[in-house]
Design an enzyme around this catalytic site. Structure first.
Site, PDB file in Angstrom:
ATOM      1  N   ASP A 116       0.851  -1.180   0.000  1.00  0.00           N
ATOM      2  CA  ASP A 116       0.000   0.000   0.000  1.00  0.00           C
ATOM      3  C   ASP A 116       0.893   1.238   0.000  1.00  0.00           C
ATOM      4  OD1 ASP A 116      -2.351   1.646   0.509  1.00  0.00           O
ATOM      5  OD2 ASP A 116      -1.669   1.744   2.588  1.00  0.00           O
ATOM      6  N   ARG A 122     -15.268  11.817  -1.368  1.00  0.00           N
ATOM      7  CA  ARG A 122     -14.159  12.726  -1.052  1.00  0.00           C
ATOM      8  C   ARG A 122     -13.644  13.443  -2.289  1.00  0.00           C
ATOM      9  NH1 ARG A 122     -10.123   8.773   1.668  1.00  0.00           N
ATOM     10  NH2 ARG A 122     -11.308   7.295   0.401  1.00  0.00           N
ATOM     11  N   SER A 172      -2.186   1.151  -4.824  1.00  0.00           N
ATOM     12  CA  SER A 172      -2.744   2.170  -3.946  1.00  0.00           C
ATOM     13  C   SER A 172      -4.166   2.530  -4.314  1.00  0.00           C
ATOM     14  CB  SER A 172      -1.866   3.433  -4.020  1.00  0.00           C
ATOM     15  OG  SER A 172      -2.456   4.509  -3.339  1.00  0.00           O
ATOM     16  N   GLY A 173      -4.972   2.732  -3.273  1.00  0.00           N
ATOM     17  CA  GLY A 173      -6.293   3.298  -3.465  1.00  0.00           C
ATOM     18  C   GLY A 173      -6.237   4.798  -3.648  1.00  0.00           C
ATOM     19  N   ASP A 177      -2.033  -0.734   5.849  1.00  0.00           N
ATOM     20  CA  ASP A 177      -2.513  -0.263   7.146  1.00  0.00           C
ATOM     21  C   ASP A 177      -4.024  -0.135   7.248  1.00  0.00           C
ATOM     22  OD1 ASP A 177      -3.083   3.181   7.222  1.00  0.00           O
ATOM     23  OD2 ASP A 177      -2.490   2.159   5.392  1.00  0.00           O
ATOM     24  N   LYS A 222      -6.287  -4.837  -5.334  1.00  0.00           N
ATOM     25  CA  LYS A 222      -5.057  -5.157  -4.610  1.00  0.00           C
ATOM     26  C   LYS A 222      -4.825  -6.670  -4.579  1.00  0.00           C
ATOM     27  CE  LYS A 222      -4.762  -0.951  -1.881  1.00  0.00           C
ATOM     28  NZ  LYS A 222      -4.238  -0.344  -0.665  1.00  0.00           N
ATOM     29  N   GLU A 257      -1.842  10.688   4.071  1.00  0.00           N
ATOM     30  CA  GLU A 257      -2.925  10.311   3.171  1.00  0.00           C
ATOM     31  C   GLU A 257      -3.051  11.440   2.142  1.00  0.00           C
ATOM     32  OE1 GLU A 257      -4.888   7.560   3.139  1.00  0.00           O
ATOM     33  OE2 GLU A 257      -3.948   6.633   4.909  1.00  0.00           O
ATOM     34  N   ASN A 297      -8.940  -1.573   3.284  1.00  0.00           N
ATOM     35  CA  ASN A 297      -8.874  -2.025   1.891  1.00  0.00           C
ATOM     36  C   ASN A 297      -7.604  -2.827   1.591  1.00  0.00           C
ATOM     37  OD1 ASN A 297      -7.229   0.282   2.032  1.00  0.00           O
ATOM     38  ND2 ASN A 297      -7.550   0.760  -0.125  1.00  0.00           N
ATOM     39  N   ASP A 337      -0.391   5.095   0.890  1.00  0.00           N
ATOM     40  CA  ASP A 337      -0.689   6.117   1.894  1.00  0.00           C
ATOM     41  C   ASP A 337      -0.606   5.554   3.304  1.00  0.00           C
ATOM     42  OD1 ASP A 337      -2.285   8.694   0.372  1.00  0.00           O
ATOM     43  OD2 ASP A 337      -2.064   6.820  -0.734  1.00  0.00           O
TER      44      ASP A 337
END
Length: 316
Positions: free
Chosen positions: A106, A151, A195-196, A263, A240, A115, A266, A108
């Site tokens: 991941d 967001r 990464s998301g 972390d 992922k 983030e 997701n 962030d």
């Protein structure tokens, strides 16, 4: 277990010396504030009392990280050791499958310290509002895709130039990220950043750290302004896992040779599916489910987990 055993250097080259073989387990103690021979002796006593049949022990790096071999009951070993030593991460795993040739990570709050979407929101004056949604999503309280859409919609109209400014001013590489990735690759491994977050951050971050490639979401931009939307399909939990499994197949390796670290909620699916799944300073839902938790040390702990001493790390 006598502390006299400790001068042995533990690592792949020492596997024969310590008798690593199928059916054996390794407990690795990694201390953020120092580790002594007495701590290792105490750990061996705890393993003996838990019925784990401890054997040889040895330093990976003196005073920082050490291994103890044992013969049975890995769950009991983990329970006996976790929390027993201040600021010390405990990793229990099979001795035979210790070397990892694939890292899927991941970004962030894992490979970087922030983030990115929260930092972008700060430039728009809405960080608190966006960060609250990010935190809830990472705790698994909200659907990731829906939370991402909500967001990003709040960022509609933000100037594209803010992305480069945010990257330069706010994004800091997590301590230990470069040695982790560069050392694994130097030893023949493969590393993927998934990464998301967004490609405009993930691609330069991946290049700086040394990943083979990056997979992330694409912010849609028209006439130099964010449209408030993300290109489909969204990179989330499913992507992922798919990236992990596809890369395992591409490399032709066994699942056990893969390591996934993250972390947030997701990241849970890939952490559960990897040969070694690591929760790094993670949200409770992730920390509770992962086989390995790193709470006290930086990302170089994942080199110690593989028995790689500091003298073997690649820093540049």
């Amino acid at each position: 277990m006598a502390s006299a055993d400790l001068p042995l250097a533990v690592g792949p080259a020492m596997s024969a010396t310590l008798g690593l073989e199928d059916g054996m387990f390794t407990a690795t103690l990694i201390a953020a504030q120092g580790l002594g021979a007495g701590d290792i002796s105490s750990a061996c006593d705890r393993l003996r009392d838990a019925g784990c049949a401890p054997g040889a022990s040895g330093w990976i790096d003196t005073g920082v990280a050490a291994d103890i071999l044992f013969g049975m009951a890995p769950d009991a070993a983990r329970a006996a050791l976790e929390g027993a030593f201040p600021a010390t991460d405990i990793v229990v795993q099979s001795s035979a499958a210790r070397t990892r040739t694939l890292l899927v990570a991941d970004m962030d709050s894992t490979m970087i310290t922030v983030e990115c979407i929260d930092e972008l929101a700060d430039y728009a004056g809405i960080k608190a509002e966006v960060a609250a949604v990010t935190e809830a999503a990472m705790r698994g309280e909200l659907d990731f895709g829906a939370a991402l859409d909500a967001r990003v919609a709040l960022l509609k109209g933000l100037d594209e130039g803010v992305i480069a400014r945010c990257l330069a001013e706010r994004v800091t590489i997590m301590p230990g990220a470069k040695p982790l990735v560069r050392t694994m690759r130097a030893r023949g491994g493969h590393a993927v950043l998934v990464s998301g977050g967004f490609t405009r951050f993930a691609e330069p971050v991946a290049a700086e750290i040394g990943f083979d490639r990056a997979v992330a979401n694409r912010l849609e931009i028209i006439d130099g302004k964010l449209t408030g939307t993300v290109a489909r399909p969204i990179v989330g939990s499913d992507t992922k896992v798919e990236t992990l499994l596809a890369t395992i197949a591409q490399l032709g390796i066994d699942d056990s040779a893969s390591l996934a670290v993250g972390d947030g909620a997701n990241d849970l699916a890939m952490i559960r599916r990897a040969g070694l799944g690591v929760a790094y300073r993670a949200k409770p839902i992730v920390a509770e489910a992962a086989g390995v938790r790193i709470d006290h040390n930086d990302l170089t702990a994942l080199l110690y987990v593989q028995g790689i001493a500091r003298s073997q790390w690649v820093d540049a």
